[in-house]
Design a protein around this motif. Sequence first.
Motif, PDB file in Angstrom:
ATOM      1  N   THR A  94     -11.880 -86.598 -57.434  1.00  0.00           N
ATOM      2  CA  THR A  94     -13.101 -87.365 -57.198  1.00  0.00           C
ATOM      3  C   THR A  94     -13.661 -87.854 -58.529  1.00  0.00           C
ATOM      4  OG1 THR A  94     -14.479 -85.368 -57.295  1.00  0.00           O
ATOM      5  CG2 THR A  94     -13.674 -86.059 -55.134  1.00  0.00           C
ATOM      6  N   ILE A  95     -14.284 -89.017 -58.457  1.00  0.00           N
ATOM      7  CA  ILE A  95     -14.851 -89.604 -59.662  1.00  0.00           C
ATOM      8  C   ILE A  95     -16.223 -90.178 -59.303  1.00  0.00           C
ATOM      9  CG2 ILE A  95     -13.768 -91.880 -59.337  1.00  0.00           C
ATOM     10  CD1 ILE A  95     -13.208 -91.833 -62.409  1.00  0.00           C
ATOM     11  N   THR A  96     -17.217 -89.859 -60.099  1.00  0.00           N
ATOM     12  CA  THR A  96     -18.572 -90.329 -59.833  1.00  0.00           C
ATOM     13  C   THR A  96     -19.365 -90.363 -61.129  1.00  0.00           C
ATOM     14  OG1 THR A  96     -20.565 -89.974 -58.492  1.00  0.00           O
ATOM     15  CG2 THR A  96     -19.478 -88.013 -59.341  1.00  0.00           C
ATOM     16  N   GLY A  97     -20.302 -91.288 -61.207  1.00  0.00           N
ATOM     17  CA  GLY A  97     -21.129 -91.390 -62.400  1.00  0.00           C
ATOM     18  C   GLY A  97     -20.593 -92.402 -63.395  1.00  0.00           C
ATOM     19  N   PHE A  98     -21.071 -92.293 -64.607  1.00  0.00           N
ATOM     20  CA  PHE A  98     -20.723 -93.254 -65.644  1.00  0.00           C
ATOM     21  C   PHE A  98     -19.564 -92.748 -66.499  1.00  0.00           C
ATOM     22  CE2 PHE A  98     -25.151 -94.077 -64.682  1.00  0.00           C
ATOM     23  CZ  PHE A  98     -25.238 -95.463 -64.695  1.00  0.00           C
ATOM     24  N   PRO A  99     -18.570 -93.589 -66.723  1.00  0.00           N
ATOM     25  CA  PRO A  99     -17.527 -93.187 -67.670  1.00  0.00           C
ATOM     26  C   PRO A  99     -18.071 -93.257 -69.089  1.00  0.00           C
ATOM     27  CG  PRO A  99     -17.181 -95.449 -66.966  1.00  0.00           C
ATOM     28  CD  PRO A  99     -18.334 -94.936 -66.163  1.00  0.00           C
ATOM     29  N   GLY A 100     -17.444 -92.524 -69.971  1.00  0.00           N
ATOM     30  CA  GLY A 100     -17.802 -92.635 -71.375  1.00  0.00           C
ATOM     31  C   GLY A 100     -17.069 -93.819 -71.983  1.00  0.00           C
ATOM     32  N   VAL A 101     -17.795 -94.758 -72.579  1.00  0.00           N
ATOM     33  CA  VAL A 101     -17.182 -95.967 -73.133  1.00  0.00           C
ATOM     34  C   VAL A 101     -17.821 -96.281 -74.482  1.00  0.00           C
ATOM     35  CG1 VAL A 101     -16.744 -98.433 -72.813  1.00  0.00           C
ATOM     36  CG2 VAL A 101     -16.745 -96.911 -70.829  1.00  0.00           C
ATOM     37  N   ALA A 102     -16.995 -96.629 -75.456  1.00  0.00           N
ATOM     38  CA  ALA A 102     -17.489 -97.093 -76.753  1.00  0.00           C
ATOM     39  C   ALA A 102     -16.581 -98.218 -77.225  1.00  0.00           C
ATOM     40  CB  ALA A 102     -17.501 -95.958 -77.778  1.00  0.00           C
ATOM     41  N   GLY A 103     -17.191 -99.282 -77.748  1.00  0.00           N
ATOM     42  CA  GLY A 103     -16.427-100.366 -78.349  1.00  0.00           C
ATOM     43  C   GLY A 103     -16.148-100.031 -79.812  1.00  0.00           C
ATOM     44  N   VAL A 104     -14.914-100.282 -80.245  1.00  0.00           N
ATOM     45  CA  VAL A 104     -14.507 -99.930 -81.607  1.00  0.00           C
ATOM     46  C   VAL A 104     -13.991-101.190 -82.313  1.00  0.00           C
ATOM     47  CG1 VAL A 104     -13.056 -98.437 -83.026  1.00  0.00           C
ATOM     48  CG2 VAL A 104     -13.854 -97.633 -80.781  1.00  0.00           C
ATOM     49  N   THR A 105     -14.522-101.468 -83.463  1.00  0.00           N
ATOM     50  CA  THR A 105     -14.079-102.635 -84.242  1.00  0.00           C
ATOM     51  C   THR A 105     -12.823-102.289 -85.032  1.00  0.00           C
ATOM     52  OG1 THR A 105     -15.386-102.054 -86.199  1.00  0.00           O
ATOM     53  CG2 THR A 105     -16.492-103.339 -84.476  1.00  0.00           C
ATOM     54  N   PRO A 157     -15.483-108.489 -83.519  1.00  0.00           N
ATOM     55  CA  PRO A 157     -15.325-108.080 -82.110  1.00  0.00           C
ATOM     56  C   PRO A 157     -14.797-106.653 -81.996  1.00  0.00           C
ATOM     57  CG  PRO A 157     -13.499-109.467 -82.769  1.00  0.00           C
ATOM     58  CD  PRO A 157     -14.452-109.475 -83.922  1.00  0.00           C
ATOM     59  N   TYR A 158     -14.890-106.157 -80.771  1.00  0.00           N
ATOM     60  CA  TYR A 158     -14.295-104.851 -80.472  1.00  0.00           C
ATOM     61  C   TYR A 158     -12.805-105.056 -80.205  1.00  0.00           C
ATOM     62  CZ  TYR A 158     -19.187-103.570 -79.701  1.00  0.00           C
ATOM     63  OH  TYR A 158     -20.533-103.352 -79.837  1.00  0.00           O
ATOM     64  N   THR A 159     -11.991-104.376 -80.967  1.00  0.00           N
ATOM     65  CA  THR A 159     -10.541-104.490 -80.764  1.00  0.00           C
ATOM     66  C   THR A 159      -9.998-103.389 -79.856  1.00  0.00           C
ATOM     67  OG1 THR A 159     -10.140-103.218 -82.781  1.00  0.00           O
ATOM     68  CG2 THR A 159     -10.208-105.619 -82.992  1.00  0.00           C
ATOM     69  N   GLU A 160     -10.769-102.320 -79.720  1.00  0.00           N
ATOM     70  CA  GLU A 160     -10.346-101.198 -78.877  1.00  0.00           C
ATOM     71  C   GLU A 160     -11.553-100.644 -78.117  1.00  0.00           C
ATOM     72  OE1 GLU A 160      -6.677 -99.206 -81.389  1.00  0.00           O
ATOM     73  OE2 GLU A 160      -8.733 -98.596 -81.871  1.00  0.00           O
ATOM     74  N   LEU A 161     -11.240 -99.947 -77.060  1.00  0.00           N
ATOM     75  CA  LEU A 161     -12.253 -99.216 -76.301  1.00  0.00           C
ATOM     76  C   LEU A 161     -11.852 -97.750 -76.234  1.00  0.00           C
ATOM     77  CD1 LEU A 161     -12.831-101.592 -73.221  1.00  0.00           C
ATOM     78  CD2 LEU A 161     -14.367-101.276 -75.182  1.00  0.00           C
ATOM     79  N   GLN A 162     -12.799 -96.880 -76.506  1.00  0.00           N
ATOM     80  CA  GLN A 162     -12.590 -95.455 -76.277  1.00  0.00           C
ATOM     81  C   GLN A 162     -13.216 -95.122 -74.928  1.00  0.00           C
ATOM     82  OE1 GLN A 162     -14.358 -93.517 -79.668  1.00  0.00           O
ATOM     83  NE2 GLN A 162     -12.544 -93.788 -80.952  1.00  0.00           N
ATOM     84  N   VAL A 163     -12.407 -94.574 -74.021  1.00  0.00           N
ATOM     85  CA  VAL A 163     -12.863 -94.386 -72.641  1.00  0.00           C
ATOM     86  C   VAL A 163     -12.533 -92.970 -72.180  1.00  0.00           C
ATOM     87  CG1 VAL A 163     -12.784 -95.290 -70.283  1.00  0.00           C
ATOM     88  CG2 VAL A 163     -12.329 -96.817 -72.214  1.00  0.00           C
ATOM     89  N   SER A 164     -13.473 -92.377 -71.461  1.00  0.00           N
ATOM     90  CA  SER A 164     -13.238 -91.067 -70.849  1.00  0.00           C
ATOM     91  C   SER A 164     -13.751 -91.087 -69.422  1.00  0.00           C
ATOM     92  CB  SER A 164     -13.941 -89.955 -71.634  1.00  0.00           C
ATOM     93  OG  SER A 164     -15.337 -90.163 -71.668  1.00  0.00           O
ATOM     94  N   ALA A 165     -13.161 -90.262 -68.582  1.00  0.00           N
ATOM     95  CA  ALA A 165     -13.633 -90.130 -67.200  1.00  0.00           C
ATOM     96  C   ALA A 165     -15.022 -89.506 -67.206  1.00  0.00           C
ATOM     97  CB  ALA A 165     -12.665 -89.257 -66.406  1.00  0.00           C
ATOM     98  N   PRO A 166     -15.839 -89.797 -66.195  1.00  0.00           N
ATOM     99  CA  PRO A 166     -17.175 -89.200 -66.138  1.00  0.00           C
ATOM    100  C   PRO A 166     -17.113 -87.675 -66.240  1.00  0.00           C
ATOM    101  CG  PRO A 166     -16.979 -90.902 -64.477  1.00  0.00           C
ATOM    102  CD  PRO A 166     -15.613 -90.721 -65.052  1.00  0.00           C
TER     103      PRO A 166
END
Length: 207
Positions: A94-105, A157-166
């Motif tokens: 199950t997945i709910t809420g906000f994922p963790g996201v950061a834009g990385v230059t 610009p952001y060249t990468e995204l750091q992403v994690s599940a909520p």
Amino acid sequence: MAGRSRSGRSRAACLLTAAVTPLVLAGAGCANITVQSQAPASSAPASSPVATSPAAAAPCRTAELKIALGPGGVAAGTWAALLEFTNQGKAACTITGFPGVAGVTAAGAATPATERSGTMDGLDTTGTPRVTLQPGQQAASDLAGSDNPSSGDCPPPYTELQVSAPGDSSAVTIPAYLSELSGHLPSCSTLDISPMHPLADFAIFGQ
């Protein structure tokens, strides 16, 4: 010997009579034999099985998900794109809420996305649903920003995204390239991120 036999038979008859009709019998050879009446043992009804709901699926972890930047769109100085999460595990999660996201230059500067619970470009549904993903199924979050600087030029610009599940501190790094922009994600404004939703909630992108 014969007298004892008759007496034994008489007493046995008394006990048999008392067993059938519980009484205090006296006389006629039944010397004050008291037989207590016993109610038949009540058989307790067998306990019915308690209905239990199946155990809820565990939360989706970043390591179990394939995360990628999906289709997007650009209009009036803003852009939006789906951040897609595919369950690669062998069991539902199950997945709910906000994922963790950061834009990385390209220089390594990271800027966390701002959580937005209202409607956004590409998402007309509000709320924070709990989405159950069977193996191979997808959910998504709406990632949005601006390609229109408030003054001067946009920062790199952001060249990468750091992403994690909520709810998971483990993150993955994915390319921040959006084909609709023919380039990397602009950093002219902060990134906005929506809660997780089923793909059906993102009809603007034909999902």
